[in-house]
Design a protein around this motif. Structure first.
Motif, short mmCIF file in Angstrom:
data_model
loop_
_atom_site.label_atom_id
_atom_site.label_comp_id
_atom_site.label_asym_id
_atom_site.label_seq_id
_atom_site.Cartn_x
_atom_site.Cartn_y
_atom_site.Cartn_z
N VAL A 294 38.53 34.82 50.20
CA VAL A 294 39.87 34.39 49.81
C VAL A 294 40.84 34.83 50.91
O VAL A 294 41.03 36.02 51.15
CB VAL A 294 40.28 35.01 48.45
CG1 VAL A 294 41.72 34.64 48.12
CG2 VAL A 294 39.34 34.53 47.35
N TYR A 295 41.42 33.84 51.60
CA TYR A 295 42.35 34.11 52.68
C TYR A 295 43.78 34.00 52.16
O TYR A 295 44.13 33.01 51.50
CB TYR A 295 42.14 33.12 53.83
CG TYR A 295 40.77 33.20 54.46
CD1 TYR A 295 40.50 34.10 55.47
CD2 TYR A 295 39.74 32.36 54.02
CE1 TYR A 295 39.24 34.17 56.05
CE2 TYR A 295 38.48 32.42 54.60
CZ TYR A 295 38.23 33.33 55.61
OH TYR A 295 36.99 33.41 56.18
N LEU A 296 44.58 35.01 52.46
CA LEU A 296 45.95 35.08 51.96
C LEU A 296 46.95 34.88 53.10
O LEU A 296 46.59 34.96 54.28
CB LEU A 296 46.20 36.43 51.30
CG LEU A 296 45.19 36.85 50.23
CD1 LEU A 296 45.49 38.26 49.75
CD2 LEU A 296 45.21 35.87 49.07
N ASP A 297 48.21 34.66 52.74
CA ASP A 297 49.23 34.52 53.78
C ASP A 297 49.83 35.86 54.20
O ASP A 297 50.83 35.92 54.91
CB ASP A 297 50.33 33.54 53.35
CG ASP A 297 51.10 34.00 52.10
OD1 ASP A 297 50.80 35.09 51.58
OD2 ASP A 297 52.00 33.25 51.66
N LEU A 304 49.93 45.06 55.10
CA LEU A 304 48.83 45.73 54.40
C LEU A 304 47.94 46.51 55.36
O LEU A 304 46.72 46.54 55.21
CB LEU A 304 48.01 44.70 53.61
CG LEU A 304 48.78 44.03 52.46
CD1 LEU A 304 47.96 42.89 51.85
CD2 LEU A 304 49.16 45.05 51.39
N ILE A 305 48.55 47.19 56.32
CA ILE A 305 47.79 47.96 57.30
C ILE A 305 47.03 49.12 56.64
O ILE A 305 45.99 49.56 57.15
CB ILE A 305 48.71 48.51 58.41
CG1 ILE A 305 47.91 49.12 59.56
CG2 ILE A 305 49.70 49.51 57.85
CD1 ILE A 305 47.01 48.17 60.27
N VAL A 330 35.03 38.79 45.31
CA VAL A 330 35.55 38.07 46.48
C VAL A 330 35.69 39.04 47.64
O VAL A 330 35.67 40.27 47.48
CB VAL A 330 36.93 37.44 46.19
CG1 VAL A 330 36.86 36.45 45.04
CG2 VAL A 330 37.98 38.53 45.92
N ILE A 331 35.82 38.46 48.82
CA ILE A 331 36.24 39.21 50.01
C ILE A 331 37.65 38.74 50.33
O ILE A 331 37.91 37.53 50.42
CB ILE A 331 35.29 38.93 51.19
CG1 ILE A 331 33.88 39.40 50.85
CG2 ILE A 331 35.80 39.63 52.46
CD1 ILE A 331 32.83 38.92 51.84
N LEU A 332 38.57 39.71 50.47
CA LEU A 332 39.98 39.37 50.73
C LEU A 332 40.29 39.54 52.20
O LEU A 332 39.94 40.56 52.81
CB LEU A 332 40.89 40.27 49.89
CG LEU A 332 40.97 39.98 48.40
CD1 LEU A 332 41.73 41.07 47.67
CD2 LEU A 332 41.63 38.62 48.15
N ALA A 333 40.95 38.54 52.79
CA ALA A 333 41.29 38.59 54.22
C ALA A 333 42.67 37.99 54.45
O ALA A 333 43.20 37.23 53.63
CB ALA A 333 40.24 37.84 55.03
N ASP A 341 41.34 41.48 60.62
CA ASP A 341 42.26 41.21 59.52
C ASP A 341 41.50 40.86 58.24
O ASP A 341 41.70 39.81 57.62
CB ASP A 341 43.20 40.07 59.92
CG ASP A 341 44.42 39.97 59.02
OD1 ASP A 341 44.63 40.91 58.21
OD2 ASP A 341 45.16 38.98 59.12
N ILE A 342 40.60 41.76 57.86
CA ILE A 342 39.88 41.68 56.58
C ILE A 342 40.35 42.86 55.74
O ILE A 342 40.27 44.02 56.17
CB ILE A 342 38.36 41.74 56.78
CG1 ILE A 342 37.90 40.57 57.65
CG2 ILE A 342 37.65 41.72 55.43
CD1 ILE A 342 36.44 40.65 58.05
N LEU A 343 40.85 42.60 54.56
CA LEU A 343 41.43 43.65 53.72
C LEU A 343 40.35 44.43 52.98
O LEU A 343 40.29 45.65 53.06
CB LEU A 343 42.41 43.04 52.73
CG LEU A 343 43.51 42.14 53.34
CD1 LEU A 343 44.40 41.59 52.25
CD2 LEU A 343 44.31 42.90 54.37
N TYR A 344 39.50 43.71 52.24
CA TYR A 344 38.47 44.36 51.43
C TYR A 344 37.19 43.53 51.51
O TYR A 344 37.16 42.38 51.08
CB TYR A 344 38.90 44.50 49.98
CG TYR A 344 40.19 45.28 49.79
CD1 TYR A 344 40.22 46.67 49.93
CD2 TYR A 344 41.38 44.61 49.50
CE1 TYR A 344 41.41 47.37 49.77
CE2 TYR A 344 42.57 45.32 49.34
CZ TYR A 344 42.58 46.69 49.48
OH TYR A 344 43.75 47.38 49.34
#
Length: 390
Positions: A294-297, A304-305, A330-333, A341-344
């Motif tokens: 799931v790619y976010l804006d 979200l550093i 999901v994988i959040l990016a 730039d991958i969050l989780y």
């Protein structure tokens, strides 16, 4: 599944949704009501302490103005933060220059503006203070090494060994400065209250040995921050921190507890903010992949550093949570052309299986270290917009 009611009441959530409905994403919405509540609670929990808000956590004018009105002092990390705080009418005697890494001209600038309280942890920095801020009060930051129980450790880069702290305070006296106290920071989002006990034991040793051997009587302990905001990983209630820390102080100092300074940031403003994002894309890497990407804006470079190494795990909600449908991992990016730039990815969030492009994603407890960390234009994305609501 994340239960929103553990973080925001129904009333708070509805007020936020009404306020944010027409805002373009990504953006951060900060509740001044929550900050006021947090400040009053912290003040009442530590009635013997002075609160110096760590401006770096969230330097919004509305946030600083509210805290100034409530009686807070301010911990400043740069001349730019100082200019912002002074411009709001905060007098310089309510400011501390808490950064141990600073240029000589910045020391001089703070002194010219009326600041008289400086942190240090090295000889060359102390020499700069003596040369450019004569007669100022000095507190030395000691190294706290066992901070692995903090979500965002602050060891190694800051502070010095107690033996060096001893020498620096003697040197401060000999340079015409005022040896004022000791500071430490046990790590941001620290869940092990015992870390304060260890740091206070070192502090007590320095207080006693300096008075006995050098006739230097320190009068202040700066215990930094470290008190938690409500993220996914649980922490003790603030009342437990307060009672245990007071017990540690009483054990070490009896009835003669020194002047205590706290430098909270995250615990004051963390749960005041909701970062509003939008789904840009949902995809799988192959036809049989179990996990969706799931790619976010918004991402690491847009506020979200602190998801770096998956350190801070924000509570995440979607528009569809209320429907109670099926969820899957999901994988959040984020949206940038950077593979970092991958969050989780290791920690798997569960989001609705019918999540689609355009749906909104909400990061709760995002009021600290988000907008202030965002890049100014990586990939052309602008800084994270911030709004305040009462």
């Amino acid at each position: 599944m994340i239960h929103r009611a553990e973080y925001l009441s129904d009333e708070e959530w509805q007020r936020f949704l009404a306020f944010s409905q027409g805002l373009e994403t990504p953006c951060l919405v900060v509740s001044l009501h929550a900050i006021r509540r947090n400040y009053l609670r912290l003040r009442d929990s530590f009635p013997y302490a002075q609160i110096y808000y760590a401006v770096k956590a969230n330097p919004q004018k509305e946030v600083v103005s509210l805290l100034a009105e409530l009686g807070a002092n301010f911990d400043i990390a740069s001349r730019y933060e100082l200019d912002g705080v002074l411009a709001l009418g905060v007098p310089p005697d309510r400011v501390s220059y808490g950064n141990t890494i600073k240029k000589a001209q910045d020391v001089a600038y703070f002194y010219e503006q009326g600041v008289r309280m400086f942190a240090t942890d090295s000889k060359d920095d102390l020499k700069n203070i003596a040369a450019h801020a004569p007669s100022s009060r000095i507190y030395v930051r000691i190294l706290v090494e066992n901070t692995s129980s903090a979500d965002w450790p602050l060891s190694r880069k800051f502070g010095c060994h107690p033996d060096m702290a001893y020498d620096l305070l003697v040197m401060a006296r000999d340079c015409g400065l005022t040896p004022y106290g000791i500071s430490f920071h046990v790590g941001s989002q620290q869940r092990d209250i015992g870390q304060w006990n260890d740091a206070l034991a070192k502090t007590k040793y320095l207080f006693s040995s300096l008075e006995e051997e050098e006739n230097i009587r320190l009068t202040m302990i700066n215990m930094g921050g470290g008190f938690p905001a409500p993220y996914i990983q649980p922490a003790n209630d603030l009342s437990e921190y307060a009672s245990e820390i007071y017990r540690y102080l009483s054990d070490d100092f009896g009835d003669a507890i020194p002047h205590i300074v706290l430098e909270p940031g995250r615990s004051l403003v963390g749960d005041s903010g909701v970062l509003v994002s939008e789904v840009v894309l949902v995809s799988r890497k192959n036809n049989t992949a179990l996990n969706r990407w799931v790619y976010l804006d918004t991402g690491k470079f847009n506020g979200l550093i602190e998801t770096l190494d998956e350190s801070i795990k924000y509570p995440v909600l979607t528009d569809k949570d209320a429907a109670g449908g099926k969820e899957a991992e999901v994988i959040l990016a984020g949206p940038t052309c950077d593979s970092a730039d991958i969050l989780y990815e290791r920690y798997k969030y569960r989001l609705p299986v019918d999540l689609k492009i355009g749906d909104r994603i909400y990061f709760l407890s995002a009021g600290a270290y988000t907008a202030t960390y965002a890049s100014v234009g990586f990939n052309g994305f602008p800084p994270l917009k911030t709004y305040t609501m009462q």
